[in-house]
Design a protein around this motif. Structure first.
Motif, mmCIF file in Angstrom:
data_model
loop_
_atom_site.group_PDB
_atom_site.id
_atom_site.type_symbol
_atom_site.label_atom_id
_atom_site.label_comp_id
_atom_site.label_asym_id
_atom_site.label_seq_id
_atom_site.Cartn_x
_atom_site.Cartn_y
_atom_site.Cartn_z
ATOM 1 N N LYS A 31 85.642 136.552 68.374
ATOM 2 C CA LYS A 31 85.515 137.883 67.761
ATOM 3 C C LYS A 31 86.319 138.968 68.463
ATOM 4 O O LYS A 31 87.026 139.734 67.819
ATOM 5 C CB LYS A 31 84.048 138.282 67.625
ATOM 6 C CG LYS A 31 83.371 137.531 66.480
ATOM 7 C CD LYS A 31 82.029 138.092 66.162
ATOM 8 C CE LYS A 31 81.413 137.388 64.984
ATOM 9 N NZ LYS A 31 80.862 136.086 65.265
ATOM 10 N N LEU A 32 86.215 139.054 69.780
ATOM 11 C CA LEU A 32 86.974 140.099 70.480
ATOM 12 C C LEU A 32 88.483 139.834 70.388
ATOM 13 O O LEU A 32 89.272 140.773 70.256
ATOM 14 C CB LEU A 32 86.527 140.219 71.936
ATOM 15 C CG LEU A 32 85.158 140.855 72.138
ATOM 16 C CD1 LEU A 32 84.762 140.828 73.605
ATOM 17 C CD2 LEU A 32 85.113 142.269 71.599
ATOM 18 N N ALA A 33 88.869 138.575 70.414
ATOM 19 C CA ALA A 33 90.286 138.239 70.259
ATOM 20 C C ALA A 33 90.791 138.662 68.882
ATOM 21 O O ALA A 33 91.892 139.203 68.745
ATOM 22 C CB ALA A 33 90.507 136.743 70.472
ATOM 23 N N LEU A 34 89.979 138.446 67.847
ATOM 24 C CA LEU A 34 90.359 138.847 66.495
ATOM 25 C C LEU A 34 90.457 140.363 66.374
ATOM 26 O O LEU A 34 91.390 140.883 65.760
ATOM 27 C CB LEU A 34 89.356 138.300 65.471
ATOM 28 C CG LEU A 34 89.434 136.799 65.229
ATOM 29 C CD1 LEU A 34 88.212 136.301 64.484
ATOM 30 C CD2 LEU A 34 90.709 136.464 64.481
ATOM 31 N N GLU A 51 98.767 133.854 65.544
ATOM 32 C CA GLU A 51 98.696 134.681 66.747
ATOM 33 C C GLU A 51 97.603 134.226 67.708
ATOM 34 O O GLU A 51 97.700 134.461 68.908
ATOM 35 C CB GLU A 51 98.483 136.142 66.366
ATOM 36 C CG GLU A 51 98.743 137.086 67.503
ATOM 37 C CD GLU A 51 98.882 138.522 67.048
ATOM 38 O OE1 GLU A 51 98.266 139.384 67.675
ATOM 39 O OE2 GLU A 51 99.597 138.785 66.052
ATOM 40 N N ILE A 52 96.563 133.584 67.192
ATOM 41 C CA ILE A 52 95.446 133.157 68.034
ATOM 42 C C ILE A 52 95.426 131.629 68.078
ATOM 43 O O ILE A 52 94.898 130.978 67.170
ATOM 44 C CB ILE A 52 94.109 133.721 67.510
ATOM 45 C CG1 ILE A 52 94.174 135.249 67.500
ATOM 46 C CG2 ILE A 52 92.952 133.216 68.361
ATOM 47 C CD1 ILE A 52 92.947 135.922 66.989
ATOM 48 N N PRO A 53 96.001 131.059 69.128
ATOM 49 C CA PRO A 53 96.088 129.596 69.204
ATOM 50 C C PRO A 53 94.708 128.945 69.345
ATOM 51 O O PRO A 53 93.828 129.472 70.019
ATOM 52 C CB PRO A 53 96.929 129.350 70.460
ATOM 53 C CG PRO A 53 96.892 130.612 71.243
ATOM 54 C CD PRO A 53 96.579 131.718 70.286
ATOM 55 N N GLY A 54 94.531 127.833 68.639
ATOM 56 C CA GLY A 54 93.318 127.049 68.777
ATOM 57 C C GLY A 54 92.220 127.344 67.777
ATOM 58 O O GLY A 54 91.232 126.617 67.720
ATOM 59 N N ILE A 55 92.354 128.396 66.982
ATOM 60 C CA ILE A 55 91.305 128.714 66.010
ATOM 61 C C ILE A 55 91.583 127.968 64.703
ATOM 62 O O ILE A 55 92.698 127.988 64.190
ATOM 63 C CB ILE A 55 91.173 130.242 65.785
ATOM 64 C CG1 ILE A 55 89.899 130.564 65.005
ATOM 65 C CG2 ILE A 55 92.416 130.823 65.135
ATOM 66 C CD1 ILE A 55 89.521 132.031 65.002
ATOM 67 N N ALA A 61 87.930 131.948 59.029
ATOM 68 C CA ALA A 61 87.333 132.526 57.816
ATOM 69 C C ALA A 61 85.906 133.015 58.096
ATOM 70 O O ALA A 61 85.525 134.115 57.679
ATOM 71 C CB ALA A 61 87.331 131.499 56.689
ATOM 72 N N LYS A 62 85.121 132.223 58.827
ATOM 73 C CA LYS A 62 83.744 132.608 59.158
ATOM 74 C C LYS A 62 83.726 133.844 60.052
ATOM 75 O O LYS A 62 82.969 134.787 59.809
ATOM 76 C CB LYS A 62 83.029 131.453 59.853
ATOM 77 C CG LYS A 62 81.598 131.770 60.230
ATOM 78 C CD LYS A 62 81.067 130.759 61.239
ATOM 79 C CE LYS A 62 79.702 131.121 61.770
ATOM 80 N NZ LYS A 62 79.640 132.406 62.452
ATOM 81 N N GLU A 63 84.557 133.863 61.072
ATOM 82 C CA GLU A 63 84.569 134.988 62.006
ATOM 83 C C GLU A 63 85.043 136.270 61.321
ATOM 84 O O GLU A 63 84.496 137.349 61.565
ATOM 85 C CB GLU A 63 85.459 134.679 63.219
ATOM 86 C CG GLU A 63 84.965 133.510 64.059
ATOM 87 C CD GLU A 63 83.682 133.814 64.801
ATOM 88 O OE1 GLU A 63 83.741 134.409 65.884
ATOM 89 O OE2 GLU A 63 82.599 133.444 64.287
ATOM 90 N N ASP A 66 82.140 137.568 59.317
ATOM 91 C CA ASP A 66 81.151 138.208 60.199
ATOM 92 C C ASP A 66 81.624 139.589 60.650
ATOM 93 O O ASP A 66 80.853 140.546 60.660
ATOM 94 C CB ASP A 66 80.892 137.358 61.448
ATOM 95 C CG ASP A 66 80.081 136.102 61.164
ATOM 96 O OD1 ASP A 66 79.539 135.971 60.043
ATOM 97 O OD2 ASP A 66 80.003 135.252 62.076
ATOM 98 N N LEU A 67 82.885 139.691 61.043
ATOM 99 C CA LEU A 67 83.421 140.977 61.491
ATOM 100 C C LEU A 67 83.423 141.997 60.359
ATOM 101 O O LEU A 67 83.148 143.177 60.575
ATOM 102 C CB LEU A 67 84.830 140.800 62.065
ATOM 103 C CG LEU A 67 84.899 140.082 63.413
ATOM 104 C CD1 LEU A 67 86.350 139.764 63.776
ATOM 105 C CD2 LEU A 67 84.241 140.913 64.508
ATOM 106 N N GLU A 68 83.711 141.549 59.146
ATOM 107 C CA GLU A 68 83.694 142.448 57.994
ATOM 108 C C GLU A 68 82.262 142.924 57.705
ATOM 109 O O GLU A 68 82.041 144.109 57.448
ATOM 110 C CB GLU A 68 84.279 141.745 56.771
ATOM 111 C CG GLU A 68 84.398 142.641 55.570
ATOM 112 C CD GLU A 68 84.977 141.951 54.349
ATOM 113 O OE1 GLU A 68 85.281 142.669 53.379
ATOM 114 O OE2 GLU A 68 85.120 140.711 54.340
#
Length: 122
Positions: A31-34, A51-55, A61-63, A66-68
């Protein structure tokens, strides 16, 4: 030796409650990385994933959902062919600037210890 006085039980309980409330909405590995990724600029799904390796796509999509739901990001749907969806950080997510900065500083200072600990776990 610590020269600062320790908080009393009431102050400690209040701090703990505040921290747990915060962690309930920004918990997890991504979440903080996003938020950091989107504070820099608005992006499409694939741009975020690059941009975010490994996700994985499923976790991303889930994260994002949640952030939205917690008002950290906005999702804009553009009626193009195919449909374009762009994610952007909200002003609310920018209130985490100091938290993200402190975590980044701490992580940089302790990178070798963290890597060693992760190697032991594998």
């Amino acid at each position: 030796m610590i020269t600062e006085s320790l908080p009393d039980n009431e102050a400690c309980a209040g701090s703990l409650k505040n921290m747990l409330d915060a962690l309930s909405v920004i918990n997890g590995k991504w979440k903080l990385a996003l938020i950091l990724c989107l504070v820099q600029s608005s992006k499409r799904f694939n741009e975020i994933q690059q941009e975010i390796p490994g996700i994985s796509s499923r976790i991303l999509a889930k994260e994002l959902k949640d952030l939205e739901l917690n008002d950290f990001i906005k999702r804009h749907v553009y009626p193009t062919t195919p449909v374009s969806i762009v994610y952007e950080a909200t002003a609310y997510s920018r209130t985490l600037k100091n938290v993200i900065g402190e975590l980044s500083t701490w992580g940089g200072q302790h990178r070798e210890k963290i890597k060693a600990s992760m190697r032991k776990q594998s």
